[in-house]
Design a protein around this motif. Sequence first.
Motif, PDB file in Angstrom:
ATOM      1  N   LEU A  50       0.831  -1.203   0.000  1.00 27.25           N
ATOM      2  CA  LEU A  50       0.000   0.000   0.000  1.00 27.25           C
ATOM      3  C   LEU A  50       0.867   1.255   0.000  1.00 27.25           C
ATOM      4  CD1 LEU A  50      -2.658   1.509   0.070  1.00 27.25           C
ATOM      5  CD2 LEU A  50      -2.782   1.062   2.549  1.00 27.25           C
ATOM      6  N   ALA A  51       1.928   1.262   0.780  1.00 18.35           N
ATOM      7  CA  ALA A  51       2.838   2.414   0.787  1.00 18.35           C
ATOM      8  C   ALA A  51       3.419   2.642  -0.612  1.00 18.35           C
ATOM      9  CB  ALA A  51       3.951   2.210   1.812  1.00 18.35           C
ATOM     10  N   SER A  52       3.791   1.568  -1.271  1.00 17.85           N
ATOM     11  CA  SER A  52       4.326   1.663  -2.629  1.00 17.85           C
ATOM     12  C   SER A  52       3.256   2.178  -3.593  1.00 17.85           C
ATOM     13  CB  SER A  52       4.832   0.283  -3.068  1.00 17.85           C
ATOM     14  OG  SER A  52       5.265   0.311  -4.402  1.00 17.85           O
ATOM     15  N   ALA A  53       2.039   1.674  -3.458  1.00 14.98           N
ATOM     16  CA  ALA A  53       0.942   2.118  -4.334  1.00 14.98           C
ATOM     17  C   ALA A  53       0.666   3.607  -4.153  1.00 14.98           C
ATOM     18  CB  ALA A  53      -0.311   1.297  -4.037  1.00 14.98           C
ATOM     19  N   SER A  58      -1.142   4.992  -7.475  1.00 16.93           N
ATOM     20  CA  SER A  58      -1.911   3.908  -8.102  1.00 16.93           C
ATOM     21  C   SER A  58      -3.400   4.243  -8.131  1.00 16.93           C
ATOM     22  CB  SER A  58      -1.704   2.612  -7.315  1.00 16.93           C
ATOM     23  OG  SER A  58      -2.608   1.617  -7.744  1.00 16.93           O
ATOM     24  N   PRO A  59      -4.081   3.841  -9.199  1.00 13.42           N
ATOM     25  CA  PRO A  59      -5.535   4.056  -9.244  1.00 13.42           C
ATOM     26  C   PRO A  59      -6.294   3.070  -8.333  1.00 13.42           C
ATOM     27  CG  PRO A  59      -4.813   2.916 -11.223  1.00 13.42           C
ATOM     28  CD  PRO A  59      -3.568   3.279 -10.442  1.00 13.42           C
ATOM     29  N   PHE A  60      -5.593   2.136  -7.710  1.00 17.71           N
ATOM     30  CA  PHE A  60      -6.227   1.114  -6.876  1.00 17.71           C
ATOM     31  C   PHE A  60      -5.986   1.324  -5.385  1.00 17.71           C
ATOM     32  CE2 PHE A  60      -5.208  -0.810 -10.992  1.00 17.71           C
ATOM     33  CZ  PHE A  60      -6.495  -1.130 -11.418  1.00 17.71           C
ATOM     34  N   ILE A  61      -5.620   2.521  -4.984  1.00 13.44           N
ATOM     35  CA  ILE A  61      -5.292   2.794  -3.585  1.00 13.44           C
ATOM     36  C   ILE A  61      -6.443   2.426  -2.645  1.00 13.44           C
ATOM     37  CG2 ILE A  61      -4.801   4.632  -1.905  1.00 13.44           C
ATOM     38  CD1 ILE A  61      -3.041   5.915  -4.110  1.00 13.44           C
ATOM     39  N   LYS A  62      -7.657   2.799  -2.990  1.00 16.55           N
ATOM     40  CA  LYS A  62      -8.793   2.514  -2.098  1.00 16.55           C
ATOM     41  C   LYS A  62      -9.023   1.010  -1.944  1.00 16.55           C
ATOM     42  CE  LYS A  62     -11.280   6.828  -2.711  1.00 16.55           C
ATOM     43  NZ  LYS A  62     -11.179   7.522  -1.502  1.00 16.55           N
ATOM     44  N   GLU A  63      -8.894   0.268  -3.016  1.00 11.99           N
ATOM     45  CA  GLU A  63      -9.074  -1.184  -2.943  1.00 11.99           C
ATOM     46  C   GLU A  63      -7.974  -1.836  -2.102  1.00 11.99           C
ATOM     47  OE1 GLU A  63     -11.100   0.237  -6.676  1.00 11.99           O
ATOM     48  OE2 GLU A  63      -9.192   0.631  -5.712  1.00 11.99           O
ATOM     49  N   ILE A  64      -6.745  -1.387  -2.303  1.00 10.67           N
ATOM     50  CA  ILE A  64      -5.620  -1.935  -1.540  1.00 10.67           C
ATOM     51  C   ILE A  64      -5.752  -1.544  -0.071  1.00 10.67           C
ATOM     52  CG2 ILE A  64      -3.097  -1.991  -1.293  1.00 10.67           C
ATOM     53  CD1 ILE A  64      -3.007  -1.286  -4.362  1.00 10.67           C
ATOM     54  N   ALA A  65      -6.188  -0.314   0.192  1.00 11.67           N
ATOM     55  CA  ALA A  65      -6.376   0.140   1.576  1.00 11.67           C
ATOM     56  C   ALA A  65      -7.476  -0.669   2.272  1.00 11.67           C
ATOM     57  CB  ALA A  65      -6.706   1.623   1.616  1.00 11.67           C
ATOM     58  N   THR A  66      -8.520  -1.019   1.542  1.00 11.62           N
ATOM     59  CA  THR A  66      -9.586  -1.848   2.107  1.00 11.62           C
ATOM     60  C   THR A  66      -9.028  -3.204   2.524  1.00 11.62           C
ATOM     61  OG1 THR A  66     -11.293  -0.751   0.791  1.00 11.62           O
ATOM     62  CG2 THR A  66     -11.826  -2.944   1.636  1.00 11.62           C
ATOM     63  N   LEU A  67      -8.270  -3.820   1.644  1.00 14.60           N
ATOM     64  CA  LEU A  67      -7.657  -5.113   1.943  1.00 14.60           C
ATOM     65  C   LEU A  67      -6.645  -4.988   3.086  1.00 14.60           C
ATOM     66  CD1 LEU A  67      -7.334  -8.093   1.297  1.00 14.60           C
ATOM     67  CD2 LEU A  67      -5.681  -7.449  -0.485  1.00 14.60           C
ATOM     68  N   ALA A 100      -6.290   3.793  10.400  1.00  9.54           N
ATOM     69  CA  ALA A 100      -5.777   4.791   9.448  1.00  9.54           C
ATOM     70  C   ALA A 100      -6.231   4.477   8.021  1.00  9.54           C
ATOM     71  CB  ALA A 100      -4.257   4.855   9.527  1.00  9.54           C
ATOM     72  N   CYS A 101      -6.234   3.191   7.684  1.00 10.29           N
ATOM     73  CA  CYS A 101      -6.708   2.780   6.347  1.00 10.29           C
ATOM     74  C   CYS A 101      -8.187   3.149   6.192  1.00 10.29           C
ATOM     75  CB  CYS A 101      -6.531   1.279   6.139  1.00 10.29           C
ATOM     76  SG  CYS A 101      -4.838   0.753   5.867  1.00 10.29           S
ATOM     77  N   ASN A 102      -8.964   2.883   7.225  1.00  9.45           N
ATOM     78  CA  ASN A 102     -10.393   3.217   7.172  1.00  9.45           C
ATOM     79  C   ASN A 102     -10.623   4.713   7.069  1.00  9.45           C
ATOM     80  OD1 ASN A 102     -11.248   0.537   7.229  1.00  9.45           O
ATOM     81  ND2 ASN A 102     -11.260   0.479   9.448  1.00  9.45           N
ATOM     82  N   GLU A 103      -9.765   5.474   7.718  1.00  4.97           N
ATOM     83  CA  GLU A 103      -9.835   6.932   7.639  1.00  4.97           C
ATOM     84  C   GLU A 103      -9.560   7.405   6.206  1.00  4.97           C
ATOM     85  OE1 GLU A 103      -7.323  10.547   9.565  1.00  4.97           O
ATOM     86  OE2 GLU A 103      -7.935   8.949  10.969  1.00  4.97           O
ATOM     87  N   LEU A 104      -8.605   6.755   5.559  1.00  5.82           N
ATOM     88  CA  LEU A 104      -8.265   7.075   4.173  1.00  5.82           C
ATOM     89  C   LEU A 104      -9.474   6.825   3.268  1.00  5.82           C
ATOM     90  CD1 LEU A 104      -5.992   7.719   2.011  1.00  5.82           C
ATOM     91  CD2 LEU A 104      -5.747   5.231   1.837  1.00  5.82           C
ATOM     92  N   LEU A 105     -10.211   5.777   3.564  1.00  4.55           N
ATOM     93  CA  LEU A 105     -11.372   5.412   2.742  1.00  4.55           C
ATOM     94  C   LEU A 105     -12.527   6.379   2.961  1.00  4.55           C
ATOM     95  CD1 LEU A 105     -11.216   1.575   3.320  1.00  4.55           C
ATOM     96  CD2 LEU A 105     -10.502   2.820   1.269  1.00  4.55           C
TER      97      LEU A 105
END
Length: 105
Positions: A50-53, A58-67, A100-105
Amino acid sequence: MDQQKFLEILNECATSCDNCYNACLEEENVKMMSNCIRLDRECAEICRYLASAISRNSPFIKEIATLCSQICTACANECRQHEHDHCQKCADICMKCSEACNELL
């Protein structure tokens, strides 16, 4: 939360999971720790991914953050089952990272 702070939390979580993983391998009953070890590895890897994305936008940040949030929560729940200090510390940072991931979402 700003991007730099979020990246620091991801890195802190990955490092904590690596430390827990290594410490679990030194425990007397390693077989009992196998699920913890497995989740530590999964969590460290998804946090780094996720840090790399994020760094490459990356256009998939939200999906990766969810996972990432799901894996961090699973790792925290597993670590909470063990009394070892390294597991308890890992659980704390994994929950912080999940939030933090949930906050990002």
